[in-house]
Design an enzyme around this catalytic site. Sequence first.
Site, PDB file in Angstrom:
ATOM      1  N   CYS A 190       0.858  -1.184   0.000  1.00 57.34           N
ATOM      2  CA  CYS A 190       0.000   0.000   0.000  1.00 57.34           C
ATOM      3  C   CYS A 190       0.887   1.223   0.000  1.00 57.34           C
ATOM      4  CB  CYS A 190      -0.909  -0.002   1.230  1.00 57.34           C
ATOM      5  SG  CYS A 190      -2.286   1.168   1.054  1.00 57.34           S
TER       6      CYS A 190
ATOM      7  N   LYS B 166     -12.281  -5.247   2.105  1.00 59.89           N
ATOM      8  CA  LYS B 166     -11.788  -4.323   3.126  1.00 59.89           C
ATOM      9  C   LYS B 166     -12.778  -3.181   3.267  1.00 59.89           C
ATOM     10  CE  LYS B 166      -7.806  -1.500   4.304  1.00 59.89           C
ATOM     11  NZ  LYS B 166      -6.413  -1.164   3.953  1.00 59.89           N
TER      12      LYS B 166
ATOM     13  N   GLU C  29     -16.400  -8.384  -4.762  1.00 63.62           N
ATOM     14  CA  GLU C  29     -14.961  -8.133  -4.579  1.00 63.62           C
ATOM     15  C   GLU C  29     -14.189  -9.457  -4.506  1.00 63.62           C
ATOM     16  OE1 GLU C  29     -12.919  -5.641  -4.455  1.00 63.62           O
ATOM     17  OE2 GLU C  29     -14.076  -3.830  -4.097  1.00 63.62           O
TER      18      GLU C  29
ATOM     19  N   LYS D  25     -11.611  -7.927   6.247  1.00 64.84           N
ATOM     20  CA  LYS D  25     -11.113  -6.979   7.238  1.00 64.84           C
ATOM     21  C   LYS D  25     -12.082  -5.834   7.449  1.00 64.84           C
ATOM     22  CE  LYS D  25      -7.344  -3.783   7.560  1.00 64.84           C
ATOM     23  NZ  LYS D  25      -6.356  -3.071   6.835  1.00 64.84           N
TER      24      LYS D  25
ATOM     25  N   SER E  84      -6.607  -3.305  14.476  1.00 60.73           N
ATOM     26  CA  SER E  84      -6.082  -2.551  15.609  1.00 60.73           C
ATOM     27  C   SER E  84      -7.149  -2.111  16.617  1.00 60.73           C
ATOM     28  CB  SER E  84      -5.313  -1.340  15.087  1.00 60.73           C
ATOM     29  OG  SER E  84      -6.147  -0.539  14.278  1.00 60.73           O
TER      30      SER E  84
HETATM   31  C1  PBG Z   1      -3.080   0.087   4.768  1.00 61.72           C
HETATM   32  C2  PBG Z   1      -3.637  -0.718   5.884  1.00 61.72           C
HETATM   33  C3  PBG Z   1      -4.491  -0.322   6.934  1.00 61.72           C
HETATM   34  C4  PBG Z   1      -4.606  -1.429   7.781  1.00 61.72           C
HETATM   35  C5  PBG Z   1      -3.859  -2.458   7.211  1.00 61.72           C
HETATM   36  N1  PBG Z   1      -3.297  -2.009   6.023  1.00 61.72           N
HETATM   37  C6  PBG Z   1      -5.093   0.981   7.277  1.00 61.72           C
HETATM   38  C7  PBG Z   1      -6.151   1.585   6.487  1.00 61.72           C
HETATM   39  O1  PBG Z   1      -6.596   1.064   5.464  1.00 61.72           O
HETATM   40  O2  PBG Z   1      -6.542   2.670   6.885  1.00 61.72           O
HETATM   41  C8  PBG Z   1      -5.372  -1.460   9.067  1.00 61.72           C
HETATM   42  C9  PBG Z   1      -4.959  -2.498  10.024  1.00 61.72           C
HETATM   43  C10 PBG Z   1      -5.465  -2.347  11.414  1.00 61.72           C
HETATM   44  O3  PBG Z   1      -6.284  -1.480  11.753  1.00 61.72           O
HETATM   45  O4  PBG Z   1      -5.007  -3.130  12.235  1.00 61.72           O
HETATM   46  N2  PBG Z   1      -3.970   0.532   3.844  1.00 61.72           N
END
Ligand code: PBG
Length: 326
Positions: A122, A197, A235, A250, A276
């Site tokens: 990313c 996602k 998706e 996710k 997280s």
């Molecule tokens: C990068 C990414 C994100 C997460 C994993 N890869 C953040 C986002 O999309 O804002 C989030 C992981 C987490 O919250 O533990 N794009």
Amino acid sequence: MVKALNFKRHRRLRSSSAMRSLVSENHLRMDDFIYPLFIVEGENIKNEVSSMPGVFQISLDFVKDEMEELRSLGIKAVMMFGVPNEKDEQGTGAFIETGIVQEATRRIKKEVPEMLVVADTCLCEYTSHGHCGVIHNQDVDNDESLKLLAKTAVSQAEAGADIIAPSNMMDGFVIVIRQALDEAGYTNIPIMSYAVKYSSAFYGPFRDAADSTPQFGDRKSYQMDPANRLEALREAESDVEEGADFLIVKPALSYLDIVRDVKNTVNTPVVAYNVSGEYAMVKAAAKNGWVDERELVLEKMTAMKRAGADLIISYFAKDVAKWLNE
Ligand code: PBG
């Protein structure tokens, strides 16, 4: 004799711990966990993320100790995130040979070659605006971003990454990355796509850890609307057609219905990302003594398995390893 009544005695199979384990349908094992790592530039840095107690940003010189700890716990795979010092419009730090994830990957493969390195692909940690691609007219330009994401994936594979995990939610990222990897000779490197996602408030603490909060707007024009279920299946299907080897759903816990839907629809391994915010909430409640952390976490992990997750990406992986080894 008491007259036989017509009801089922379900409690027969719950009568003792041995009986319960005999009929247990889902199990946790460390082979199924992937532990996320945040690597920062500089030296001698080990910063605890304030919203994620127990999770640290570490510099390269701590990578060896970290690998030894993970190995001793039986953790066999890590998901890599980089936190660079310099950011720019294009997210150059994501795809240069000396990028922080590339350096860390080389270091891991040298110290502990059997550790599987999953590289998150990313741009958001590397762009000055914090979005996951290139900005044109205040919006993320899909096809321009794809070129940089393909470059990022190839440079991660060159550094030794075992699995490429694109998380940017641009359309076509799987096929474009697959083609770029193949052309560069990495036909054997699998793609673990963040196929499903959602645009989620549960990513808040991650954005502290990875310093990737968007500087304007939000991610709703590329990440999915939490209201939608059929869209998740679209998706998932297109990523499988484009060549994804694993699919990630996710966040995990508020989306276990989606984990199950995806599991029932595709035949690739399905990965749940226990994000997280899901981690931070448990840690905060546990710190206050409001919940039994061990019981709660093991229950949640088992719930992800029951929903159909083959693999789990989790900041709790180290804790789970300790609890399972007790
Ligand atoms: C990068 C990414 C994100 C997460 C994993 N890869 C953040 C986002 O999309 O804002 C989030 C992981 C987490 O919250 O533990 N794009």
